[in-house]
Design a protein around this motif. Structure first.
Motif, PDB file in Angstrom:
ATOM      1  N   VAL A 196       4.151  24.973  30.131  1.00 49.43           N
ATOM      2  CA  VAL A 196       3.591  23.630  30.343  1.00 49.43           C
ATOM      3  C   VAL A 196       2.883  23.217  29.066  1.00 49.43           C
ATOM      4  CG1 VAL A 196       2.105  22.203  31.794  1.00 49.43           C
ATOM      5  CG2 VAL A 196       3.248  24.209  32.778  1.00 49.43           C
ATOM      6  N   PHE A 197       3.251  22.080  28.496  1.00 48.93           N
ATOM      7  CA  PHE A 197       2.656  21.666  27.222  1.00 48.93           C
ATOM      8  C   PHE A 197       2.593  20.147  27.133  1.00 48.93           C
ATOM      9  CE2 PHE A 197       7.138  21.438  26.443  1.00 48.93           C
ATOM     10  CZ  PHE A 197       7.318  20.457  25.481  1.00 48.93           C
ATOM     11  N   ASN A 198       1.856  19.674  26.139  1.00 44.49           N
ATOM     12  CA  ASN A 198       1.669  18.238  25.921  1.00 44.49           C
ATOM     13  C   ASN A 198       2.869  17.664  25.168  1.00 44.49           C
ATOM     14  OD1 ASN A 198       0.839  15.657  25.112  1.00 44.49           O
ATOM     15  ND2 ASN A 198      -1.294  16.272  24.918  1.00 44.49           N
ATOM     16  N   LEU A 199       3.582  16.767  25.809  1.00 43.62           N
ATOM     17  CA  LEU A 199       4.772  16.167  25.211  1.00 43.62           C
ATOM     18  C   LEU A 199       4.449  15.331  23.979  1.00 43.62           C
ATOM     19  CD1 LEU A 199       7.810  15.383  25.348  1.00 43.62           C
ATOM     20  CD2 LEU A 199       7.154  13.543  26.909  1.00 43.62           C
ATOM     21  N   PHE A 200       3.220  14.792  23.920  1.00 41.70           N
ATOM     22  CA  PHE A 200       2.918  13.779  22.927  1.00 41.70           C
ATOM     23  C   PHE A 200       2.311  14.317  21.640  1.00 41.70           C
ATOM     24  CE2 PHE A 200       2.815  11.823  27.149  1.00 41.70           C
ATOM     25  CZ  PHE A 200       3.884  10.960  26.997  1.00 41.70           C
ATOM     26  N   GLY A 201       2.138  15.638  21.536  1.00 41.34           N
ATOM     27  CA  GLY A 201       1.721  16.217  20.265  1.00 41.34           C
ATOM     28  C   GLY A 201       2.892  16.209  19.298  1.00 41.34           C
ATOM     29  N   PRO A 202       2.685  15.792  18.058  1.00 40.30           N
ATOM     30  CA  PRO A 202       3.785  15.721  17.093  1.00 40.30           C
ATOM     31  C   PRO A 202       4.498  17.073  16.948  1.00 40.30           C
ATOM     32  CG  PRO A 202       1.824  14.649  16.219  1.00 40.30           C
ATOM     33  CD  PRO A 202       1.400  15.353  17.471  1.00 40.30           C
ATOM     34  N   GLY A 203       5.804  17.077  17.154  1.00 35.91           N
ATOM     35  CA  GLY A 203       6.598  18.289  16.996  1.00 35.91           C
ATOM     36  C   GLY A 203       6.402  19.338  18.068  1.00 35.91           C
ATOM     37  N   ASN A 204       5.767  18.977  19.186  1.00 33.63           N
ATOM     38  CA  ASN A 204       5.465  19.985  20.199  1.00 33.63           C
ATOM     39  C   ASN A 204       6.701  20.561  20.884  1.00 33.63           C
ATOM     40  OD1 ASN A 204       2.746  20.198  19.839  1.00 33.63           O
ATOM     41  ND2 ASN A 204       2.152  19.268  21.780  1.00 33.63           N
TER      42      ASN A 204
END
Length: 222
Positions: A196-204
Motif C-alpha cells: 500500500v503506497f501513495n500514488l501521488f509521490g513522484p516516481g512512486n
C-alpha cells in the motif's frame, strides 16, 4: 480527480501514465484495476436510495470511463495498452479473457481491467485480488492517497502511526481499513503480498516495483 470534487483531472491521468510507462520500459509486466469513485460510488448511490445492485452497476460503468481515459494517456506515452471489461462493451474494449490478458502482458502491453468483476456487491479491491490470482501476479500494489496503512485515519489524527509491515491476520483481526475483507482473504489464501503506497509521490510506482522502502507491505509473515 485530483483536487477537483468530481470527474477526471488530465494532469493526474498523465502523471500516472508516465510513471506506469517507466515501469513497463524496465521490463515489468503491469496490469491495472481502476475504480470509479471519482465519477460514481455504488455505496453512496445505495445510501441515497438507489437499489444496491443497480448502483453497483453504475459504478462499474464509471470504472470503464476511467479505464479508457487511462488507456489513452498510456498510449500517448508510448505504451501499448488493452482494456478488458467484465461487462461486454465490444465497441470500446475487449471482454475479460484470462489467457488473452496473460498473453498481452507477455507482449509488453499494459492490461487495464474495467467494470470490476462484473458482479454487484464486490469492490474493485476484490477485483484486483481476483485478477491478480488469475494472472499469477507476484504482488498487488494498492495505490492510494496516503503513504500506507496507519493505526488510525491520518487525515483526522496528526498522531497516526504508519505501519511498515503487517500480516494478513493483523489486517483482518484489527479491521484495518486497507482493502475490504474479501480482497484481503483472497490474497491471504493465494499468498499474494500487497504493498500500500501513495500514488501521488513522484516516481512512486517505479519505487514500489523496485522494492524501495515505501508504504506498507502486507504478507503472510512479517
Amino acid at each position: 480527480m485530483g483536487e477537483q470534487g468530481f470527474g477526471i483531472d488530465p494532469a493526474i491521468v498523465t502523471s500516472v501514465a508516465t510513471d506506469a510507462a517507466e515501469v513497463v520500459a524496465g521490463g515489468t509486466q503491469l496490469a491495472i484495476v481502476v475504480g470509479g469513485g471519482n465519477i460514481f460510488r455504488g455505496l453512496k448511490g445505495s445510501a441515497a436510495g438507489m437499489d444496491r445492485a443497480t448502483a453497483d452497476y453504475v459504478g462499474m460503468l464509471a470504472t470503464v470511463m476511467n479505464a479508457i481515459t487511462l488507456q489513452d494517456a498510456l498510449e500517448r506515452a508510448g505504451v501499448p495498452t488493452r482494456v478488458q471489461t467484465a461487462i461486454d462493451m465490444q465497441e470500446i474494449a475487449e471482454p475479460y479473457i484470462r489467457r488473452r490478458a496473460i498473453r498481452h502482458l507477455e507482449k509488453g502491453r499494459i492490461v487495464i481491467f474495467g467494470a470490476g468483476c462484473g458482479n454487484p456487491f464486490f469492490t474493485t479491491d476484490t477485483t484486483a485480488a481476483l485478477r491478480a490470482a488469475e494472472i499469477n501476479a507476484d504482488v498487488i500494489f494498492k495505490a492510494t492517497k496516503v503513504d500506507g496503512v496507519y493505526d488510525k485515519d491520518p487525515t483526522q489524527y496528526s498522531d497516526a502511526t504508519l505501519y511498515g509491515t503487517l500480516t494478513f491476520h493483523e489486517v483482518l483481526s484489527g479491521e484495518l481499513k486497507v482493502m475490504d475483507s474479501t480482497a484481503i482473504a483472497l490474497c491471504k489464501d493465494n499468498n499474494i503480498p500487497i504493498l500500500v503506497f501513495n500514488l501521488f509521490g513522484p516516481g512512486n510506482i517505479k519505487k514500489a516495483v523496485a522494492g524501495d522502502l515505501i508504504g506498507t507491505r502486507i504478507s503472510l509473515v512479517k
